[in-house]
Design an enzyme around this catalytic site. Structure first.
Site, PDB file in Angstrom:
ATOM      1  CG  HIS A   1      -2.158   0.826   1.084  1.00 58.23           C
ATOM      2  ND1 HIS A   1      -3.434   0.344   1.269  1.00 58.23           N
ATOM      3  CD2 HIS A   1      -2.313   2.134   0.811  1.00 58.23           C
ATOM      4  CE1 HIS A   1      -4.312   1.322   1.112  1.00 58.23           C
ATOM      5  NE2 HIS A   1      -3.655   2.430   0.839  1.00 58.23           N
TER       6      HIS A   1
ATOM      7  CD  GLU B   1      -6.789   3.786  -4.313  1.00 55.79           C
ATOM      8  OE1 GLU B   1      -6.070   4.789  -4.317  1.00 55.79           O
ATOM      9  OE2 GLU B   1      -7.955   3.796  -3.914  1.00 55.79           O
TER      10      GLU B   1
ATOM     11  CD  GLU C   1      -8.842   2.068   0.278  1.00 54.81           C
ATOM     12  OE1 GLU C   1      -8.980   3.288   0.070  1.00 54.81           O
ATOM     13  OE2 GLU C   1      -7.749   1.482   0.216  1.00 54.81           O
TER      14      GLU C   1
ATOM     15  CG  PHE D   1     -11.001   9.248   5.283  1.00 55.94           C
ATOM     16  CD1 PHE D   1     -11.864   8.968   4.237  1.00 55.94           C
ATOM     17  CD2 PHE D   1     -10.028  10.221   5.089  1.00 55.94           C
ATOM     18  CE1 PHE D   1     -11.771   9.635   3.018  1.00 55.94           C
ATOM     19  CE2 PHE D   1      -9.922  10.887   3.871  1.00 55.94           C
ATOM     20  CZ  PHE D   1     -10.796  10.596   2.840  1.00 55.94           C
TER      21      PHE D   1
END
Ligand code: BGC
Length: 422
Positions: A140, A185, A336, A390
């Site tokens: 990540h 990603e 996500e 978040f």
């Protein structure tokens, strides 16, 4: 005020979860990001004035403090995993998506820190003991320094380096993992690391570099897929795609229609097409919707409602993306989906509305197997540092105490009852 009256049930065994990444919560890591933060914190704090809106600047004055941009001890999750586990239990989640940090496992080439491996084993074992399934992300974003110093992701050798690291993890921890994410990603790092220069290694319009990274990613994913499947033939392996719903701002404008199609393809499909034989499911990260216009800056959103980051609330977009992924005939997991909302006024509705559209997609035959809210905790938001929140839980960064926001209660009920009230 909207009345919620309809009960929408989710499929039996739907995988309710939350996501985090290692670097954003662990603390105490040393890698290309931690070094980049030290070099750039002052600049980022100074630039905040010209970058964020007046409202954002007023609400989050910490964006002017260089310390905001240093991940440092983060949320202390490496040493306080039990605190995170308590939150997971409170949330009634069936699964946890977490990462392991490559630079911690292999701080020097070929020298694996087996204590760190043991530490991760204990964490995974605790999740198992509590009947929480594990979605493990191998990468990540940060890279060990010995790799970034040798050209990072553009160096072909990164394939071999990644393979060795993955072999160790698969051998040591693979038996505890339920779902794998090889790369999180991948395109985001091409976009921000090699095209707009926002993330390390801060390259701008480096097309050759982008192409090299893209090709290396594909080889990495294919290699790791093989390694995992050689050892665990029924393993479930994927990547987490950075998806977005991109549509023409004006459906009658053929140029915008074409531009939106091309942009959609590059963002959501190209990478999947390249590795589709090596995807046991598709991991979907969904945050963004864009209305494409033919003139710069090429997008014009209505932004009727935005979160603290300025990201538009557009839950229908997740449905559109899911419907388009149906053609791959693969199970899908929302790896996500989340929002920055320090006051937690908006988050419960954000979660419910996205789930409503996921439910609609399921009703229409899309094979969605799970949903992971981003994020369990407030965390280090990369180039924005700590100010965007978040988390379902806030964290006191001195004591590392976790505190549930009201939306944690809302989500916990959803996970427990396997339904939303719409
Ligand atoms: C990334 C996360 C990040 C989140 C919110 C996603 O694109 O995978 O690491 O925290 O967006 O910014």
């Amino acid at each position: 005020m909207k009345k919620y009256t309809k009960i929408l049930k989710f499929p039996k065994d739907f995988l309710w979860g939350v996501s985090t990444s290692a670097y954003q919560i662990e603390g105490g890591n040393k890698n290309d990001w931690s070094e980049w933060e030290k070099r750039n914190a002052k600049r980022l704090a100074e630039n905040a004035k010209s970058y964020w809106s007046a409202e954002q600047q007023e609400k989050f004055p910490e964006m002017f403090d260089p310390e905001n941009y240093i991940s440092g001890t983060a949320m202390g999750s490496y040493d306080n995993f039990d605190k995170d586990l308590e939150c997971l239990k409170e949330l009634n989640v069936k699964a946890y998506r977490m990462g392991i940090e490559w630079s911690r496992i292999e701080p020097q080439e070929g020298k694996f820190d087996m204590e760190a491996v043991e530490h991760y084993r204990e964490m995974l074992q605790k999740l198992k003991n509590n009947n929480i399934k594990i979605v493990l992300t191998l990468w990540h974003w940060p890279l060990p320094l010995w790799i970034s110093n040798r050209g990072g992701l553009t160096n072909k050798k990164v394939i071999q380096y990644f393979t060795k690291y993955a072999e160790l993890i698969v051998d040591e921890l693979g038996g505890l993992v339920d779902y794998w994410v090889t790369l999180n990603e991948p395109l985001m790092i091409i976009g921000h690391g090699y095209l707009d220069g926002k993330f390390p290694p801060n390259k701008k319009w480096d097309l050759l570099g982008s192409l090299k990274v893209f090709n290396n990613y594909i080889k990495i994913h294919k290699e790791i897929y093989k390694i995992i499947h050689n050892k665990f033939f029924d393993a479930k392996v994927s990547i987490a795609m950075t998806t977005g719903f991109l549509e023409p701002a004006h459906k009658w404008n053929l140029i915008e229609v074409l531009m939106a199609k091309i942009a959609y393809y590059f963002r959501n499909e190209l990478f999947v097409n390249k590795v589709k034989k090596q995807l046991d499911y598709i991991g979907v990260n969904y945050y963004h919707h864009d209305r494409i216009v033919w003139y710069p800056p090429f997008k014009k959103n209505l932004n009727k409602e935005v979160d603290d980051r300025g990201w538009e609330f557009y839950p229908r977009g997740i449905y559109e993306v899911l419907k388009k992924y149906k053609k791959y005939k693969k199970p899908i997991i929302i790896t996500e989906n989340g929002t920055a909302d320090v006051d937690d006024k908006f988050r419960p509705r954000y979660i419910r509305e996205h789930l409503k559209y996921i439910h609609k997609a399921i009703q229409e035959g899309v094979d969605v197997r799970g949903y992971f809210y981003w994020s369990l905790l407030d965390n280090f938001e990369w180039a924005e540092g700590y100010w965007p929140k978040f988390g379902l839980y806030s964290v006191d960064r001195k004591t590392f105490e976790r505190k549930a926001r009201p939306s944690a209660g809302v989500y916990s009920k959803i996970c427990k009852n396997n339904e939303i009230i719409s």
